[in-house]
Design a protein around this motif. Structure first.
Motif, mmCIF file in Angstrom:
data_model
loop_
_atom_site.group_PDB
_atom_site.id
_atom_site.type_symbol
_atom_site.label_atom_id
_atom_site.label_comp_id
_atom_site.label_asym_id
_atom_site.label_seq_id
_atom_site.Cartn_x
_atom_site.Cartn_y
_atom_site.Cartn_z
ATOM 1 N N PRO A 2 0.831 -1.223 0.000
ATOM 2 C CA PRO A 2 0.000 0.000 0.000
ATOM 3 C C PRO A 2 0.860 1.265 0.000
ATOM 4 C CG PRO A 2 -0.850 -1.601 1.578
ATOM 5 C CD PRO A 2 0.459 -2.147 1.085
ATOM 6 N N GLY A 3 0.460 2.216 -0.820
ATOM 7 C CA GLY A 3 1.192 3.472 -0.918
ATOM 8 C C GLY A 3 2.291 3.466 -1.951
ATOM 9 N N LYS A 4 2.600 2.300 -2.517
ATOM 10 C CA LYS A 4 3.624 2.190 -3.536
ATOM 11 C C LYS A 4 2.986 2.165 -4.927
ATOM 12 C CE LYS A 4 7.331 1.563 -0.885
ATOM 13 N NZ LYS A 4 8.550 2.399 -0.939
ATOM 14 N N PHE A 5 3.734 2.644 -5.923
ATOM 15 C CA PHE A 5 3.224 2.633 -7.289
ATOM 16 C C PHE A 5 3.140 1.207 -7.822
ATOM 17 C CE2 PHE A 5 4.200 2.158 -11.767
ATOM 18 C CZ PHE A 5 3.169 2.892 -12.348
ATOM 19 N N CYS A 6 2.051 0.903 -8.512
ATOM 20 C CA CYS A 6 1.891 -0.379 -9.195
ATOM 21 C C CYS A 6 0.733 -0.262 -10.177
ATOM 22 C CB CYS A 6 1.647 -1.527 -8.213
ATOM 23 S SG CYS A 6 0.130 -1.376 -7.256
ATOM 24 N N VAL A 7 0.621 -1.237 -11.076
ATOM 25 C CA VAL A 7 -0.447 -1.216 -12.082
ATOM 26 C C VAL A 7 -1.812 -1.365 -11.415
ATOM 27 C CG1 VAL A 7 -1.339 -2.340 -14.150
ATOM 28 C CG2 VAL A 7 1.126 -2.171 -13.802
ATOM 29 N N ALA A 8 -1.874 -2.178 -10.360
ATOM 30 C CA ALA A 8 -3.150 -2.360 -9.667
ATOM 31 C C ALA A 8 -3.648 -1.037 -9.088
ATOM 32 C CB ALA A 8 -2.987 -3.397 -8.559
ATOM 33 N N GLN A 9 -2.725 -0.216 -8.561
ATOM 34 C CA GLN A 9 -3.125 1.083 -8.031
ATOM 35 C C GLN A 9 -3.584 2.011 -9.150
ATOM 36 O OE1 GLN A 9 -3.229 1.791 -4.647
ATOM 37 N NE2 GLN A 9 -4.410 3.529 -5.416
ATOM 38 N N CYS A 10 -2.956 1.901 -10.325
ATOM 39 C CA CYS A 10 -3.400 2.695 -11.477
ATOM 40 C C CYS A 10 -4.818 2.314 -11.875
ATOM 41 C CB CYS A 10 -2.455 2.480 -12.664
ATOM 42 S SG CYS A 10 -0.818 3.211 -12.449
ATOM 43 N N ALA A 11 -5.125 1.004 -11.830
ATOM 44 C CA ALA A 11 -6.487 0.555 -12.166
ATOM 45 C C ALA A 11 -7.490 1.121 -11.167
ATOM 46 C CB ALA A 11 -6.535 -0.969 -12.179
ATOM 47 N N THR A 12 -7.124 1.103 -9.877
ATOM 48 C CA THR A 12 -8.014 1.647 -8.841
ATOM 49 C C THR A 12 -8.236 3.144 -9.049
ATOM 50 O OG1 THR A 12 -7.261 -0.007 -7.239
ATOM 51 C CG2 THR A 12 -8.310 1.965 -6.360
ATOM 52 N N LYS B 29 0.652 14.771 -11.762
ATOM 53 C CA LYS B 29 -0.195 13.680 -12.251
ATOM 54 C C LYS B 29 0.555 12.361 -12.395
ATOM 55 C CE LYS B 29 -3.641 16.469 -14.699
ATOM 56 N NZ LYS B 29 -4.302 16.748 -16.013
ATOM 57 N N ILE B 30 1.855 12.430 -12.655
ATOM 58 C CA ILE B 30 2.630 11.198 -12.829
ATOM 59 C C ILE B 30 3.748 11.093 -11.791
ATOM 60 C CG2 ILE B 30 2.145 10.936 -15.288
ATOM 61 C CD1 ILE B 30 4.890 12.236 -15.831
ATOM 62 N N GLU B 31 3.667 11.886 -10.742
ATOM 63 C CA GLU B 31 4.736 11.911 -9.730
ATOM 64 C C GLU B 31 4.989 10.543 -9.094
ATOM 65 O OE1 GLU B 31 7.866 13.818 -8.163
ATOM 66 O OE2 GLU B 31 6.400 14.704 -9.521
ATOM 67 N N PRO B 32 3.944 9.750 -8.767
ATOM 68 C CA PRO B 32 4.219 8.417 -8.189
ATOM 69 C C PRO B 32 5.045 7.530 -9.118
ATOM 70 C CG PRO B 32 1.931 9.027 -7.843
ATOM 71 C CD PRO B 32 2.504 10.038 -8.782
ATOM 72 N N LEU B 33 4.766 7.587 -10.414
ATOM 73 C CA LEU B 33 5.519 6.780 -11.379
ATOM 74 C C LEU B 33 6.971 7.245 -11.456
ATOM 75 C CD1 LEU B 33 5.927 4.816 -13.740
ATOM 76 C CD2 LEU B 33 4.955 6.565 -15.261
ATOM 77 N N LEU B 34 7.186 8.573 -11.566
ATOM 78 C CA LEU B 34 8.543 9.099 -11.672
ATOM 79 C C LEU B 34 9.353 8.788 -10.416
ATOM 80 C CD1 LEU B 34 7.884 12.594 -13.307
ATOM 81 C CD2 LEU B 34 8.527 10.463 -14.425
ATOM 82 N N ALA B 35 8.746 8.971 -9.256
ATOM 83 C CA ALA B 35 9.451 8.712 -7.996
ATOM 84 C C ALA B 35 9.821 7.237 -7.874
ATOM 85 C CB ALA B 35 8.579 9.148 -6.815
ATOM 86 N N HIS B 36 8.901 6.356 -8.287
ATOM 87 C CA HIS B 36 9.183 4.912 -8.206
ATOM 88 C C HIS B 36 10.300 4.511 -9.161
ATOM 89 C CE1 HIS B 36 8.482 0.592 -7.916
ATOM 90 N NE2 HIS B 36 8.468 0.568 -9.240
#
Length: 440
Positions: free
Chosen positions: A185-195, A298-305
């Motif tokens: 939880p709280g980490k970037f992943c495809v499942a979180q993008c779907a949610t 908008k894409i900060e979680p992806l860039l940070a990960h």
């Protein structure tokens, strides 16, 4: 050579003890081309120059000292290529080889000692182990690890073990850590993008009985992964419209894709429109911060990960480079930069620290530069590069840069950094803090 002014041509002729009085520039040029192979007379070289004027943030007592070349000419090596020349040398001057001289001065430089922990080997080649009883009773044997200095960057062994990767792993397995299907939880992943995408669709009143896209149904993780795969394919092999790839090659020989056609549902184009409208990396319920402070929210979680994983995945070797990377695209955007000197064209740009084709770290140019370094008087460009140096684990890396980055002030700041970074590369003549004697 043709770009030299007459005064500069006369200086070169004087060094070679060639008379030039009363000659025009064109005559001096021809004379220098004929005499370029003559050795330089040390007595005609200007004396060592010193100046107490501080440059590039140096103390008042600092000065430049011009090094003097040795008289002995360095012989040219045998070249198998006929009329070999540098890219900037005109073809008609390829036969003119400038004289090269060595310098007697030697400057000791600290050695890079970064590396990895590798198993210590015994004389028979087997891995050496230490009995844990020496440390703690009743434990199993452990491998004896030693520090190995590396000459080139490599994948971090801990990263390989954590993700179960080896030389037999397929590309999708290598990409998985950068774009995971699931995560804590709280980490970037495809499942979180779907949610997040389904939340955005719900907030926009999509679905049966809604006001937008009444045929919308919630995305699954598999669907999101498929659409992201299609976007990657479009990036590698662009089509005028991405929907053209939904057809088979029998239907469209040029843009059709049999694999994409086979995985798309009958309503694939409509589902693609849903994806474009509602896909979200960031939680849509979060309030957007000030754009000047967080332009890529908008894409900060992806860039940070991706930034975190990139640094975790790679052990940086002694030699690396910093340059700009461009993400070209068509269309309008407030942060789109005009790029006329690259084939990619206009798009987003970032500075990147790279090694052997791997991007170790990156910093998008539309993001504010670190105040830690701008407050020291460094430009935003140099401040972003200094932020790269904060991610280094070992001192005395050697970083190559092009003429956009290099300056005396930046070189000094890099070496005064905690990691003692040594920078090198070509530079521009103007406004870079260099003395006239080095600009020739």
């Amino acid at each position: 050579m043709k770009k030299l002014k007459k005064d500069e041509l006369c200086i070169e002729l004087k060094k070679r003890d060639v008379p030039f009085t009363g000659l025009r520039k064109e005559e001096c040029l021809k004379l220098l081309q004929k005499s370029i192979l003559l050795p330089v007379d040390p007595s005609q070289v200007p004396a060592t120059t010193k100046t107490a004027k501080p440059v590039g943030g140096f103390p008042e007592t600092a000065y430049w000292e011009e090094l003097q070349a040795e008289v002995q000419v360095v012989p040219e090596p045998e070249n198998r290529f006929k009329s070999a020349r540098a890219p900037t040398v005109p073809e008609d001057e390829s036969s003119i080889v400038p004289v090269k001289n060595n310098f007697a001065e030697r400057f000791p430089r600290e050695q890079f000692v970064g590396g990895i922990k590798s198993p210590r080997k015994m004389k028979n080649g087997r891995t050496k182990k230490i009995r844990e009883q020496e440390i703690l009773e009743n434990e199993n044997d452990v491998i004896d690890l030693s520090h190995t200095v590396i000459k080139r960057g490599r994948v971090r062994p801990e990263f390989l073990r954590k993700h179960g990767l080896d030389r037999f792993s397929v590309p999708v397995e290598w990409m998985s850590p950068f774009w995971p299907r699931t995560a804590d939880p709280g980490k970037f992943c495809v499942a979180q993008c779907a949610t997040n995408s389904n939340l955005k669709a719900s907030l926009m009143n999509a679905g049966p009985g809604g006001t937008t896209y009444p045929k919308f149904t919630p995305f699954t993780v598999d669907e999101i992964q498929k659409f992201q795969g299609i976007q990657i394919t479009q990036g590698l092999s662009p089509s005028p419209r991405i929907e053209m790839k939904f057809k088979s090659q029998a239907q469209d020989e040029i843009n059709g894709n049999d694999l994409i056609s086979s995985i798309m549902s009958p309503n694939g184009e409509e589902r693609w429109r849903h994806y474009k409208a509602f896909f979200a990396v960031q939680d849509p319920r979060k309030a957007a911060p000030d754009r000047k402070k967080v332009p890529n929210f908008k894409i900060e979680p992806l860039l940070a990960h991706m930034l975190e994983v990139s640094i975790m995945a790679w052990v940086l070797g002694p030699d690396a480079s910093v340059d700009e990377q461009s993400v070209g695209f068509q269309g309008q955007h407030i942060d789109k930069l005009r790029v006329t000197y690259k084939n990619e064209g206009d798009g987003f740009q970032c500075d990147a620290l790279c090694q052997d084709g791997f991007t170790y770290s990156f910093f998008f140019r539309n993001h504010p530069a670190p105040q830690k370094y701008t407050s020291m008087g460094l430009s935003p460009l140099h401040s972003r590069v200094m932020a790269f140096f904060d991610t280094l684990e070992t001192k005395f890396h050697r970083i190559g840069l092009d003429n956009l980055y290099n300056s005396v002030k930046f070189a000094r700041a890099a070496y005064l950094h905690e990691m003692k970074v040594c920078v090198s590369g070509v530079t521009r003549k103007g406004m870079r803090g260099l003395p006239d004697c080095s600009l020739g």
